[in-house]
Design a protein around this motif. Structure first.
Motif: not given
Ligand code: 5AD
Ligand code: SF4
Length: 463
Positions: A220, A249, A252
């Motif tokens: 990320a 992640l 993101a």
């Protein structure tokens, strides 16, 4: 030699291998070689092999066999076998016995020494074998010849530490090694300056990125930095492991304008006992929970997966669990494989004791594919009427009045082509008008949003 020598690289397998071939090509360019149009025109042929399944190996062995005739006709040419198969003792033994026409064999860890190995092969009357059992330091600043167009691959982590029990990758590619973030960002900046707009960061286990760096980093962090690079339009990552797919992640991706909303999460199997014996380090429930969290945060994500059927000892009830996962997740598409025993892996020993009969394996694969095809068609039908940005890849092989394009999440879209206008490598808005199992149809819905590519591709894609 009065003329420049020519090389031809035949690549099997995944994007990591494609990227390795680009680096080998870059080294050969620096040595004064030129690319050849085909293997028949080449002074040097490098076969970059894949070992992930028996079928990939058979293709490479078949090709190496065919090259014997070429070598008989032109004994001065050089034949090299490289890549994952070269890391296996069985391959070396086979080559020595059946393929004396091969001059050089090298593996995945010393590809950066290609010029020096070619010199040694030229001086030797015997097959030169140079395979390292483990990787050295990450080597930066290698030359490379990337494919033309607007798509580029960038390595971020090499190797795999997961040791799934069916998988040969940890043996052929070694332990995980991440590149530092700075050289990756510099590489992506340079690519964007050259006109590359569709960037894929690569790793066998891409979301393990950075755990071995000091200070530790993660995927990320890296994607957020790469997102800031001007000129990058689409940012992809492959291949992630469900176990390391963090909430950070997911967030993101959800917050990003550039990270493509395509989430590939290889499930491999649905039954908990099979997942345990595969050493996947998650349960069916944990995987489904991850999928729910992805769907919640990124509702428009397209989901894809990899599935293996016929793992040693897989019962009908185990297989039903796999079908159940497919029904619940409703993947956009899936890569489906029959289990293939690989040298040195634990599952290969179990395959000796408790194999699923071949006919049962094939039958399960067919049932799985039938279910997935139905779901893929239904998922594609949901897109009819929507507007999408696509990258025009080339003229359709089957109909020269049609452009073959791809959406950010890898779906093929076929649109009408006006032969008077060259749209190759341009990003174009389209409206989706029809859906089939493996592709969509659409109409151009506006002018291209990107300028002509500075490196227009010559070859046409295979659609
Ligand atoms: N047999 C069948 N499929 C395999 N894969 C990896 N190893 C094997 C094997 N021994 C599949 C997995 C992986 C994909 C790249 O290849 O599904 O995700
Ligand atoms: Fe192979 Fe598993 Fe590593 Fe993927 S995560 S490369 S399947 S060992």
């Amino acid at each position: 030699m009065s003329q420049q020598p020519r090389y031809f690289i035949k690549t099997y397998g995944c994007q990591m291998n494609e990227r390795d071939s680009e680096i080998m090509a870059g080294q050969l360019d620096q040595m004064g070689y030129q690319p050849a149009a085909s293997d028949r025109d080449a002074d040097l042929i490098v076969i970059n092999t894949c070992a992930v399944r028996g079928s990939a190996e058979e293709h490479a062995f078949g090709y190496i066999g065919q090259l014997r005739q070429l070598k008989d006709e032109r004994p001065g040419m050089t034949l090299a076998v490289a890549g994952c198969m070269a890391q296996e003792a069985g391959t070396i033994a086979w080559l020595k016995k059946h393929a004396p026409q091969v001059d050089l064999v090298f593996g995945t860890h010393n590809m950066h020494q290609l010029p020096e190995m070619l010199d040694r092969a030229a001086e030797s009357d015997e097959m030169v074998v140079d395979v390292w059992q483990s990787a050295g330091e990450v080597v930066e600043h290698l030359p490379s010849r990337r494919k033309d167009g607007v798509r580029a691959f960038v390595n971020i982590i090499y190797g795999c530490d997961k040791f799934c029990t069916y998988c040969i990758v940890p043996f052929t590619r070694g332990r995980e090694r991440s590149r530092e973030m700075e050289p990756i960002i510099e590489e992506v900046r340079a690519l964007a300056d050259e006109g590359y707009q569709d960037i894929t960061v690569l790793g066998q286990n891409v979301n393990s990125y950075g755990h071995d760096l000091e200070p530790a980093r993660d995927l990320a962090d890296l994607l957020v930095e790469l997102e800031k690079v001007d000129g990058v339009r689409w940012l992809r990552y492959t291949t992630p492991h469900p176990r390391d797919f963090s909430q950070k992640l997911i967030d993101a991706i959800a917050d990003s304008q550039k990270i493509t909303r395509h989430v590939h999460l290889p499930v491999q199997a649905g039954s908990n006992p099979i997942l345990k014996r595969m050493n996947r380090k998650y349960t069916k429930e944990a995987y489904l929970d991850l999928i729910e969290r992805v769907k919640l945060k990124i509702p428009d994500a397209s989901l894809t997966t990899d599935i293996i059927v016929g793992f040693p000892g897989e019962t009908e009830a185990d297989f039903e669990e796999t079908l159940d996962v497919v029904r619940r997740v409703r993947y956009d598409s899936a890569f489906t494989f029959i289990y293939s025993a690989r040298e040195r892996t634990p599952a290969a020993r179990w395959e000796g004791r408790d194999p699923v009969p071949n006919q049962v394996k094939k039958d399960r694969l067919n049932r799985l594919m039938a279910l997935q095809y139905q779901i893929s068609l239904e998922a594609n039908e949901q897109l009819v009427g929507k507007q999408e940005l696509v990258l025009v890849e080339g003229v359709s092989k089957k109909n020269d009045r049609v452009w073959a394009c791809r959406t950010h999440n890898n779906k093929v879209v076929l649109i009408d082509r006006d032969p008077a206008e060259d749209l190759i490598d341009r990003f174009v808005p389209v409206r989706i008008t029809g859906a089939k199992t493996f592709y969509l149809t659409g109409q151009q819905a506006g002018r291209p949003v990107s300028p002509p590519s500075p490196r227009r591709r010559v070859e046409l894609p295979m659609v």
